[in-house]
Design a protein around this motif. Structure first.
Motif, PDB file in Angstrom:
ATOM      1  N   TYR B 180       0.819  -1.205   0.000  1.00  0.00           N
ATOM      2  CA  TYR B 180       0.000   0.000   0.000  1.00  0.00           C
ATOM      3  C   TYR B 180       0.854   1.256   0.000  1.00  0.00           C
ATOM      4  O   TYR B 180       0.405   2.313  -0.445  1.00  0.00           O
ATOM      5  CB  TYR B 180      -1.039   0.002   1.122  1.00  0.00           C
ATOM      6  N   ASP B 182       3.704   1.341  -1.780  1.00  0.00           N
ATOM      7  CA  ASP B 182       3.985   1.396  -3.219  1.00  0.00           C
ATOM      8  C   ASP B 182       2.803   2.000  -3.966  1.00  0.00           C
ATOM      9  O   ASP B 182       2.968   2.850  -4.840  1.00  0.00           O
ATOM     10  CB  ASP B 182       4.224  -0.024  -3.766  1.00  0.00           C
ATOM     11  N   ALA B 183       1.612   1.528  -3.610  1.00  0.00           N
ATOM     12  CA  ALA B 183       0.414   2.022  -4.285  1.00  0.00           C
ATOM     13  C   ALA B 183       0.292   3.531  -4.094  1.00  0.00           C
ATOM     14  O   ALA B 183       0.020   4.266  -5.043  1.00  0.00           O
ATOM     15  CB  ALA B 183      -0.824   1.311  -3.743  1.00  0.00           C
ATOM     16  N   ALA B 184       0.539   3.997  -2.883  1.00  0.00           N
ATOM     17  CA  ALA B 184       0.440   5.429  -2.620  1.00  0.00           C
ATOM     18  C   ALA B 184       1.430   6.200  -3.481  1.00  0.00           C
ATOM     19  O   ALA B 184       1.149   7.296  -3.955  1.00  0.00           O
ATOM     20  CB  ALA B 184       0.684   5.705  -1.138  1.00  0.00           C
ATOM     21  N   ARG B 185       2.610   5.628  -3.700  1.00  0.00           N
ATOM     22  CA  ARG B 185       3.591   6.296  -4.557  1.00  0.00           C
ATOM     23  C   ARG B 185       3.085   6.377  -5.983  1.00  0.00           C
ATOM     24  O   ARG B 185       3.246   7.386  -6.664  1.00  0.00           O
ATOM     25  CB  ARG B 185       4.910   5.531  -4.552  1.00  0.00           C
ATOM     26  N   VAL B 186       2.442   5.273  -6.408  1.00  0.00           N
ATOM     27  CA  VAL B 186       1.916   5.275  -7.770  1.00  0.00           C
ATOM     28  C   VAL B 186       0.837   6.338  -7.928  1.00  0.00           C
ATOM     29  O   VAL B 186       0.691   6.940  -8.978  1.00  0.00           O
ATOM     30  CB  VAL B 186       1.368   3.880  -8.135  1.00  0.00           C
ATOM     31  N   PHE B 187       0.086   6.601  -6.850  1.00  0.00           N
ATOM     32  CA  PHE B 187      -0.955   7.630  -6.937  1.00  0.00           C
ATOM     33  C   PHE B 187      -0.369   9.027  -6.984  1.00  0.00           C
ATOM     34  O   PHE B 187      -1.100   9.996  -7.091  1.00  0.00           O
ATOM     35  CB  PHE B 187      -1.916   7.553  -5.754  1.00  0.00           C
ATOM     36  N   GLY B 188       0.938   9.118  -6.856  1.00  0.00           N
ATOM     37  CA  GLY B 188       1.565  10.424  -6.941  1.00  0.00           C
ATOM     38  C   GLY B 188       1.573  11.171  -5.620  1.00  0.00           C
ATOM     39  O   GLY B 188       1.718  12.380  -5.586  1.00  0.00           O
ATOM     40  N   LEU B 189       1.387  10.477  -4.519  1.00  0.00           N
ATOM     41  CA  LEU B 189       1.456  11.145  -3.223  1.00  0.00           C
ATOM     42  C   LEU B 189       2.897  11.511  -2.897  1.00  0.00           C
ATOM     43  O   LEU B 189       3.821  10.772  -3.183  1.00  0.00           O
ATOM     44  CB  LEU B 189       0.917  10.217  -2.126  1.00  0.00           C
ATOM     45  N   ARG B 190       3.056  12.691  -2.276  1.00  0.00           N
ATOM     46  CA  ARG B 190       4.381  13.089  -1.830  1.00  0.00           C
ATOM     47  C   ARG B 190       4.783  12.251  -0.620  1.00  0.00           C
ATOM     48  O   ARG B 190       3.932  11.810   0.142  1.00  0.00           O
ATOM     49  CB  ARG B 190       4.380  14.552  -1.401  1.00  0.00           C
ATOM     50  N   ASP B 191       6.098  12.112  -0.444  1.00  0.00           N
ATOM     51  CA  ASP B 191       6.588  11.341   0.689  1.00  0.00           C
ATOM     52  C   ASP B 191       6.019  11.853   2.005  1.00  0.00           C
ATOM     53  O   ASP B 191       5.609  11.081   2.866  1.00  0.00           O
ATOM     54  CB  ASP B 191       8.117  11.389   0.740  1.00  0.00           C
ATOM     55  N   ARG B 197      -0.037  10.083   6.296  1.00  0.00           N
ATOM     56  CA  ARG B 197      -1.268   9.309   6.192  1.00  0.00           C
ATOM     57  C   ARG B 197      -1.085   7.836   6.548  1.00  0.00           C
ATOM     58  O   ARG B 197      -1.817   7.286   7.347  1.00  0.00           O
ATOM     59  CB  ARG B 197      -1.772   9.366   4.753  1.00  0.00           C
ATOM     60  N   HIS B 198      -0.110   7.233   5.900  1.00  0.00           N
ATOM     61  CA  HIS B 198      -0.008   5.783   6.039  1.00  0.00           C
ATOM     62  C   HIS B 198       0.882   5.382   7.199  1.00  0.00           C
ATOM     63  O   HIS B 198       0.546   4.529   7.995  1.00  0.00           O
ATOM     64  CB  HIS B 198       0.541   5.177   4.743  1.00  0.00           C
TER      65      HIS B 198
END
Lengths: 305, 587
Positions: B180, B182-191, B197-198
């Motif tokens: 999840y 990785d998925a967040a990175r794919v969504f374009g979320l900033r670090d 969030r996560h």
């Protein structure tokens, strides 16, 4: 991999596009995604160990609304292709072009913009959803990342749940309350949130039961027919890939050994490795399985010590 | 393997809050802490006396006249000193915790999330700080920085920051590989957003627990310093009060009681709160009565139904029910009255989807149900011996040479600390009484039988040095080493690649034929069933819906559920038609 090493020697040169005959070769200008000669390597284990080549010059193309099935065994590098396209694995050589634009080693800013077009569904529906976030928050995440207002996102989330046939009150629940198939629906809904043009599906049905597998595959096909999204469908299961893909590419030890239309590849495989994959999978019919087993043993001497 | 899960019940958003409110230990300790905090914060409203006004004529004076607890050795009001002292004691502890949080949590997040040089550097620093003896550092810093409680508490905060750092870093490093993220990175979320969030959502609970523990520790340490007389002399604190009372312990022992009580109650409440929080936040609940003893106590005598046909000589299961005890003490039945028979030399397939109870049934035969599970009724005859309710000794006697087991996950079933040779020779020596050399000889022979090319090298290898397919061969070799009559294989090829699966299936078929073993093969793959089994039993929701010869059942199933399973098989599903360009404007 020692168990599989006995047997055939693989040819080392393959058609660069990975496609079989000339007339079905996908033209570059038709392609939504064009991967050419992709190389990925990871640092070896231990000090000054040589780098491990995971992908050794992989080329593939996907057209808009097309599903390319990518089939291979563990360690073949099939998931790494997807991860390289998503920017999760470092590209050591070759190019990845999406919609006419180079995206390999893209900047973070470019990557963020790209995430509107390229999305992902992972294999394990248990770890791909954050266990402590409500489903609603998980689904809103890609929307918020694209700068959609929270209010607007809420409306879209309800709509997404309808599209994957989950009840609307799902938003107030946590992932642990759902079965594997339901979680995978959530993951698909999340990928669809930003209306992408390509979704990398990394073994999306492998962790699911047989009957659930079928419904999730139908859902993916159905969504594709309605929205025109393209899939890179990665799987180890030839029968799954055959049913959902327009074209199939077979990957073995970091290189694509064969590709072509789904029916042709799975009915008349040209490459010995594909044939071996096909004959290894047992069929649920005792008579046919006996024939298949006999042919497998004749070809690959399995069972002989 | 599926534990019983109560899905789709009760909304969970308020789950944590509700669990907290219904946990008496959490509520009581929180109440005590709130009362103490309230008294301390509103000290000026509660007492109009000053904690520092000394009237020597009142020294050691008894309670009375608005002075609730009397006077101390300098004639100061004890109740007022207790209240105001609490401000310094608790405030100091809060300061230490705050400093520790501010230093430990962000650095832990950064080190865990990004890894790399920052991680190495920070971990090195943390190890160094942890190696320092806290008391000595505190004494030294008092000598250098002066005797103020607040400065000492900041130093203490720095000293306990590593506990937060390590906690956060460990948790975050563990989840960095989670899909999840990785998925967040794919969504374009900033670090920064991914962390907020996560990551924070995951480390929040352990941090809260740690805060309560560290606060209790800080109070104790501070009181200890004050008691030794190395705090700040002028400020009233509980530790300082203890110190003063101790010098007069013979004259007025009661003076020891009040600060001691305040310290004790506060620390105890914090520790109890921490442990209750752990239960609440990490959702442990009260553990059901499990373990060997509980299982023994729960063992029921075998029961038998009348008139269910002749029982097979090798394995005969009648009316088997398996129940699990849940966290709240109730139990739920996952297998409801299963009848099964395996004759000598026969291969029986047990198929069903996850959660159908097929693995539970297999484990019952071995007498190895996971924690919380027990056979609640029925009878399992294994080569004429009753397994249900049998003593551990009897079961041990059966395992190995009567019944043996091949698991689903080959890797997790080999102990990484031992070589393959150790795994194979151990049972040979204890079960068959072979000498070391004989056992080695036999093990090499077994590895040869399971078609391992270089047995001597594999014997000396550790599990991580061999592939999954190889590990499964080793486990099969181990299972057949004592010549069992019945082999129970639980999804033996599910974790393997399809080409490896074909080889392992061929191996199982050959060994079964050579040795005339009975096999109970648990699987969800109907292709594997067609390949190997003589008969099949189909399980659904803890019951058997259909049993029959493989060819009949797979070609003309009688039960609608069996048909449903067969329909889901993709063997004959048509391949997808070739791609066609979409017409423009249909999107």
């Amino acid at each position: 991999m020692t168990g599989t090493s006995q047997g055939e020697q693989l040819p080392t040169v393959f058609p660069p596009d990975g496609t079989g005959t000339a007339e079905e070769r996908v033209r570059a200008r038709d392609a939504l995604l064009d991967v050419r000669d992709l190389r990925v390597s990871f640092p070896g284990r231990g000090w000054r160990a040589p780098r491990v080549e995971v992908l050794d010059g992989v080329s593939l193309r996907i057209r808009p609304g097309e599903t390319l099935g990518l089939v291979g065994e563990s360690g073949s590098g099939k998931s790494t292709i997807g991860r390289a396209i998503l920017g999760l694995a470092p590209v050591a050589g070759g190019t990845i072009t999406f919609d006419g634009e180079r995206v390999d080693n893209a900047s973070r800013r470019r990557r963020r913009a790209l995430s509107r077009d390229v999305q992902v569904v992972f294999q394990d529906p248990y770890t791909s959803l954050n266990p402590s976030l409500l489903i609603g928050d998980t689904l809103a995440e890609p929307l918020l990342a694209q700068g959609v207002s929270a209010r607007e996102a809420r409306g879209t989330v309800a709509d997404l749940l309808d599209r994957v046939a989950l009840p609307r009150d799902t938003v107030h629940r946590l992932p642990r309350e759902f079965s594997g198939g339901q979680r995978q629906r959530v993951a698909i809904a999340r990928a669809l949130a930003v209306s992408p043009r390509l979704i990398v599906c990394d073994e999306p049905v492998s962790a699911l039961d047989l009957t659930t597998q079928r419904t999730v595959m139908d859902l993916l096909t159905d969504i594709q027919e309605r929205t025109g999204v393209a899939y890179l469908f990665v799987s180890h299961d030839l029968s799954v890939v055959r049913a959902v893909s327009h074209r199939v590419a077979v990957i073995h030890r970091g290189a694509i050994v064969e590709s072509g239309e789904a029916d042709m590849i799975t009915r008349r495989p040209g490459h010995p490795y594909t044939r071996r994959l096909l004959l290894s999978a047992p069929v649920a019919d005792p008579d046919r399985q006996r024939e298949r087993r006999a042919e497998y043993e004749r070809r690959f001497h399995a069972g002989a010590s | 393997m599926s534990a019983p899960v109560a899905a789709s019940t009760a909304p969970r958003r308020s789950g944590t809050a509700r669990r907290f409110l219904t946990n008496p230990q959490a509520m009581l300790s929180l109440l005590v802490l709130m009362v103490i905090a309230g008294l301390v914060v509103f000290a000026p409203l509660i007492t109009q006396h000053s904690p520092t006004t000394a009237e020597l004529r009142n020294a050691f004076g008894p309670p009375g006249g608005g002075h609730l607890l009397g006077f101390d050795s300098a004639g100061r009001d004890v109740w007022a000193r207790l209240l105001y002292g609490g401000r310094n004691t608790l405030g100091g502890a809060a300061l230490a915790v705050a400093v520790a949080l501010v230093i430990g949590v962000p650095s832990g997040l950064a080190a865990g999330y990004h890894g790399g040089w920052f991680d190495s550097l920070a971990s090195w620093w943390v190890n160094m700080i942890m190696a320092l003896p806290a008391m000595v550092v505190l004494l030294a810093s008092r000598a250098v920085l002066g005797p103020t409680v607040w400065v000492l508490m900041v130093v203490l905060g720095v000293l306990v920051a590593p506990s937060f750092f390590r906690l956060v870093r460990g948790t975050v490093a563990g989840m960095r590989g989670e899909l999840y993220v990785d998925a967040a990175r794919v969504f374009g979320l900033r670090d920064s957003r991914i962390i907020a969030r996560h990551v924070l959502a995951v480390v929040r609970a352990p941090i809260i627990i740690q805060v309560a523990l560290v606060a209790g520790m800080a109070i104790g340490l501070q009181a200890g310093l004050e008691f030794l007389g190395i705090g700040s002399g002028s400020l009233p604190t509980w530790g300082a009060m203890l110190n003063e009372a101790f010098t007069n312990i013979h004259r007025e022992p009661l003076l020891m009681l009040w600060p001691g009580l305040a310290l004790g109650v506060t620390s105890a409440a914090l520790v109890l709160l921490a442990s209750a929080l752990r239960d609440v936040l990490e959702d442990r609940g009260t553990a059901p009565a499990t373990g060997r003893r509980a299982r023994r106590a729960a063992a029921v005598p075998p029961t038998e139904r009348d008139g269910v046909g002749e029982r097979a000589d090798l394995l005969s299961v009648r009316d088997l029910a398996v129940a699990y005890t849940l966290a709240d003490g109730t139990s739920t039945e996952v297998v409801h009255g299963v009848d099964l028979d395996v004759r000598r030399g026969e291969v029986l397939g047990l198929v069903g989807q996850s959660g159908s109870g097929k693995t539970q049934t297999a484990f019952s035969v071995l007498g190895l149900l996971p924690e919380g599970g027990r056979v609640s009724r029925g009878s399992v005859l294994l080569d004429g011996t009753e397994v249900v309710g049998a003593a551990e000794r009897t079961l041990r006697g059966l395992r190995g040479d009567t019944v043996a087991y091949v698991p689903q996950e080959p890797m997790s079933n080999l102990d990484p600390a031992f070589t393959v040779g150790d795994h194979l020779t151990e049972p040979l020596r204890t079960k068959l009484g072979l000498s070391r050399a004989q056992a080695r000889e036999r093990a090499l022979d077994l590895l040869q039988q399971v078609e391992i090319p270089d047995p001597a090298r594999v014997m000396a290898s550790y599990p991580h040095q061999i592939s999954g397919g190889m590990a499964q061969r080793v486990l099969i070799a181990g299972a057949v080493s004592c010549d069992p009559d019945l082999l129970i294989a639980d999804e033996p090829t599910t974790a393997l690649d399809v080409t490896v699966q074909a080889e392992v299936l061929a191996l199982l078929r050959r060994l079964q034929a050579e040795r005339g073993m009975g096999v109970l093969l648990v699987t969800h793959n109907l292709g594997v069933v067609a390949d190997l089994c003589d008969r099949v039993a189909v399980m659904r929701e803890g019951g058997i819906v259909e049993v029959g010869a493989t060819a009949d059942l797979l070609t003309s199933p009688r039960d609608p559920y069996t048909r449903e399973l067969l329909d889901a098989v993709l063997d004959d599903a048509p391949a997808r038609a070739p791609w066609r360009p979409r017409e423009v404007g249909t999107r």
